[in-house]
Design a protein around this motif. Structure first.
Motif, PDB file in Angstrom:
ATOM      1  N   THR A  85      20.572 -23.946  53.145  1.00 56.89           N
ATOM      2  CA  THR A  85      21.377 -22.939  52.418  1.00 56.89           C
ATOM      3  C   THR A  85      21.317 -21.661  53.067  1.00 56.89           C
ATOM      4  O   THR A  85      21.945 -20.620  52.286  1.00 56.89           O
ATOM      5  N   HIS A 127      31.991 -22.483  57.630  1.00 58.93           N
ATOM      6  CA  HIS A 127      31.565 -22.257  55.981  1.00 58.93           C
ATOM      7  C   HIS A 127      30.857 -23.176  55.703  1.00 58.93           C
ATOM      8  O   HIS A 127      31.029 -24.662  55.748  1.00 58.93           O
ATOM      9  N   PHE A 129      29.090 -25.270  52.765  1.00 59.65           N
ATOM     10  CA  PHE A 129      29.321 -25.948  51.321  1.00 59.65           C
ATOM     11  C   PHE A 129      28.038 -26.509  50.773  1.00 59.65           C
ATOM     12  O   PHE A 129      27.276 -27.245  51.580  1.00 59.65           O
ATOM     13  N   VAL A 133      30.920 -27.497  46.953  1.00 56.41           N
ATOM     14  CA  VAL A 133      31.491 -26.104  46.622  1.00 56.41           C
ATOM     15  C   VAL A 133      30.902 -25.272  47.611  1.00 56.41           C
ATOM     16  O   VAL A 133      29.821 -25.296  48.334  1.00 56.41           O
ATOM     17  N   LEU A 134      31.615 -23.981  47.977  1.00 60.62           N
ATOM     18  CA  LEU A 134      31.322 -23.052  48.865  1.00 60.62           C
ATOM     19  C   LEU A 134      29.900 -22.389  48.423  1.00 60.62           C
ATOM     20  O   LEU A 134      29.619 -22.406  47.271  1.00 60.62           O
ATOM     21  N   LEU A 135      28.988 -22.100  49.322  1.00 56.19           N
ATOM     22  CA  LEU A 135      27.714 -21.747  49.241  1.00 56.19           C
ATOM     23  C   LEU A 135      27.426 -20.377  48.032  1.00 56.19           C
ATOM     24  O   LEU A 135      26.792 -20.471  47.169  1.00 56.19           O
ATOM     25  N   SER A 136      28.525 -19.824  48.301  1.00 56.18           N
ATOM     26  CA  SER A 136      28.627 -18.460  47.300  1.00 56.18           C
ATOM     27  C   SER A 136      28.861 -18.931  46.094  1.00 56.18           C
ATOM     28  O   SER A 136      28.916 -18.081  45.120  1.00 56.18           O
ATOM     29  N   GLU A 137      29.340 -19.884  45.605  1.00 52.50           N
ATOM     30  CA  GLU A 137      29.828 -20.505  44.287  1.00 52.50           C
ATOM     31  C   GLU A 137      28.726 -21.713  43.822  1.00 52.50           C
ATOM     32  O   GLU A 137      28.867 -22.299  42.787  1.00 52.50           O
ATOM     33  N   SER A 138      27.605 -21.858  44.578  1.00 57.02           N
ATOM     34  CA  SER A 138      26.917 -22.938  44.311  1.00 57.02           C
ATOM     35  C   SER A 138      25.737 -22.624  43.404  1.00 57.02           C
ATOM     36  O   SER A 138      24.849 -23.757  43.180  1.00 57.02           O
ATOM     37  N   ASP A 150      28.092 -15.093  50.621  1.00 52.56           N
ATOM     38  CA  ASP A 150      29.124 -15.318  51.516  1.00 52.56           C
ATOM     39  C   ASP A 150      28.755 -16.698  52.257  1.00 52.56           C
ATOM     40  O   ASP A 150      27.809 -16.906  53.093  1.00 52.56           O
ATOM     41  N   PRO A 151      29.803 -17.642  52.216  1.00 52.13           N
ATOM     42  CA  PRO A 151      29.602 -18.943  52.774  1.00 52.13           C
ATOM     43  C   PRO A 151      29.899 -18.837  54.328  1.00 52.13           C
ATOM     44  O   PRO A 151      29.608 -19.986  54.889  1.00 52.13           O
ATOM     45  N   ASP A 152      30.540 -17.867  55.009  1.00 48.34           N
ATOM     46  CA  ASP A 152      30.909 -18.082  56.150  1.00 48.34           C
ATOM     47  C   ASP A 152      29.383 -17.538  57.161  1.00 48.34           C
ATOM     48  O   ASP A 152      29.147 -16.415  57.355  1.00 48.34           O
TER      49      ASP A 152
END
Length: 418
Positions: A85, A127, A129, A133-138, A150-152
């Motif tokens: 992560t 990005h 995941f 889901v995107l890292l920033s929403e996990s 930030d998932p980027d």
């Protein structure tokens, strides 16, 4: 030694060691940088540091020192392992350590690939995941020490590094070995010495692993190591000796210091069947809860493999950090669990399962473990471990987000029996 690995925390080190051992390399995990030489039969050595959240300069210095020791053991390739992560702040420590290792080794380019499909970590167009889901929403956006907002990964690395960060996209990775090699060569020619490489499945990681067989430096999560043992096997360098792990026998306890969503669910599942003692940050900071009190609580219930946990809701942790300071709370909680682990081991506890990367580091350091033999996999990324040192205990070290709901029960069984 053929492959030398530097891990920025203790659970990540055992995760990587597990991958390499399953791949057929005689693997040993070292706690910190050893004073002497590695055993002659060690083909892959993983140096476990506790450098993920220390000041950047300290992380760089420790990592370079580990690199020097590994090179002295004869390693022809170095792997810098961090969490899948990508746990880090905008200041570091992943980028600065990777750049320092690139410079030391004279690497033209190093892949950046924090991918582990078995645990839902995939990378597409740079990005990251987690579980789709995107890292920033996990949930990682709420991490108390390294909130990932930030998932980027290229953009996150750009905050941490001096040079431009490249990308080998999924469309190229799916073309296989030759295309990946050519893309990495192009990144090197363009002066991009770190290149994020997409991957969504184990087959992608195997292709990447084959393409970087001659690389001086590799960086990533444990998944990037899937394809590396085969490179040495093709050269006839692997012995096939396997592991030196033996199960333990005796009483058991569980410690959890992770506040991740998965950890809190695992704690709830485990304490529904076993005794549990919740430890709140305010109690530790104020002296109402001490390691001795927790130890007495555990020993009174030792026949039922009790758990001591500090897996509070992120909002509660944040409130405590605001009252006492982030570093102060972390140091107090880690010190509490380290002291408790020593008391338990000295009392004869034979099997100890630990949840949380920082907690695991504190426990292993306090127990003065010198190195680990790698045992069977409990859940993806988490092996059973046999410690060498003054307290020959069996351990499992679990990253906060790893493991199924019944992980702790499975871990105790994998470590041995009562």
């Amino acid at each position: 030694m053929l492959l030398g690995c530097i891990a920025d925390d203790f659970t990540g080190a055992s995760d990587l060691a597990n991958t390499l051992a399953k791949g057929g390399m005689a693997t040993m995990q070292f706690v910190g940088i050893p004073d002497g030489a590695a055993p002659a039969d060690c083909e892959a050595g993983v140096v476990a540091l506790k450098s993920r959240t220390v000041p950047v300069a300290d992380a760089v210095a420790q990592s370079l020192a580990a690199c020097e020791w590994l090179l002295a053991q004869g390693c022809t390739q170095i792997l810098f392992k961090y969490c899948s992560t990508f746990d880090s702040t905008k200041e570091g420590n992943i980028g600065p350590v990777a750049e320092a290792l690139v410079e030391r080794l004279g690497a033209d380019v190093a892949v950046v690939c924090p991918v582990f499909p078995a645990t839902g970590r995939t990378l597409f167009n740079g990005h990251l995941f987690v579980g789709g889901v995107l890292l920033s929403e996990s949930g990682m956006q709420n991490h108390p020490l390294t909130p990932m907002t930030d998932p980027d990964i290229r953009r996150w690395l750009s905050h941490q590094t001096k040079g431009e960060v490249g990308l080998v996209p999924f469309s190229v990775v799916r073309q296989g070995f030759d295309a990946i090699q050519l893309a990495l060569a192009d990144e090197a020619k363009a002066g991009r010495r770190l290149a994020v490489v997409d991957a969504v499945a184990d087959d992608d990681l195997l292709a990447i692993g084959g393409a970087i067989g001659g690389a001086k430096l590799v960086t990533g999560g444990s998944g990037i190591a899937l394809g590396l043992p085969e490179n040495f096997r093709k050269k006839g360098l692997l012995s096939g000796r396997g592991t030196g792990f033996t199960p333990g026998r005796g009483s058991a306890a569980v410690i959890s210091g992770s506040c991740s969503t998965q950890s809190r669910a695992q704690v709830k599942a485990y304490t529904a069947r076993h005794p549990g003692l919740a430890v709140m940050p305010d109690e530790v900071m104020g002296g109402a809860m001490t390691a001795k009190k927790a130890f007495d609580h555990v020993m009174e219930r030792i026949g039922h493999a009790p758990m001591v946990y500090s897996s509070a809701d992120p909002a509660e942790v944040k409130a405590a950090q605001e009252r006492y300071g982030k570093a102060e709370v972390a140091e107090a909680i880690e010190g509490f669990f380290g002291e408790l682990a020593v008391m338990l081991a000295d009392a004869g506890i034979a099997r100890l399962v630990v949840g949380g990367g920082e907690t695991s580091g504190a426990v292993v350091t306090a127990l003065e473990v010198e190195r680990f033999h790698i045992g069977p996999e409990i859940d993806p990324g988490v092996p059973a471990l046999a410690a060498e040192g003054p307290r020959p205990i069996r351990l499992a070290l679990k990253s906060g987000n790893f493991g199924a709901l019944d992980f702790y029960d499975k871990a105790l069984a994998a470590l041995g029996d009562a």
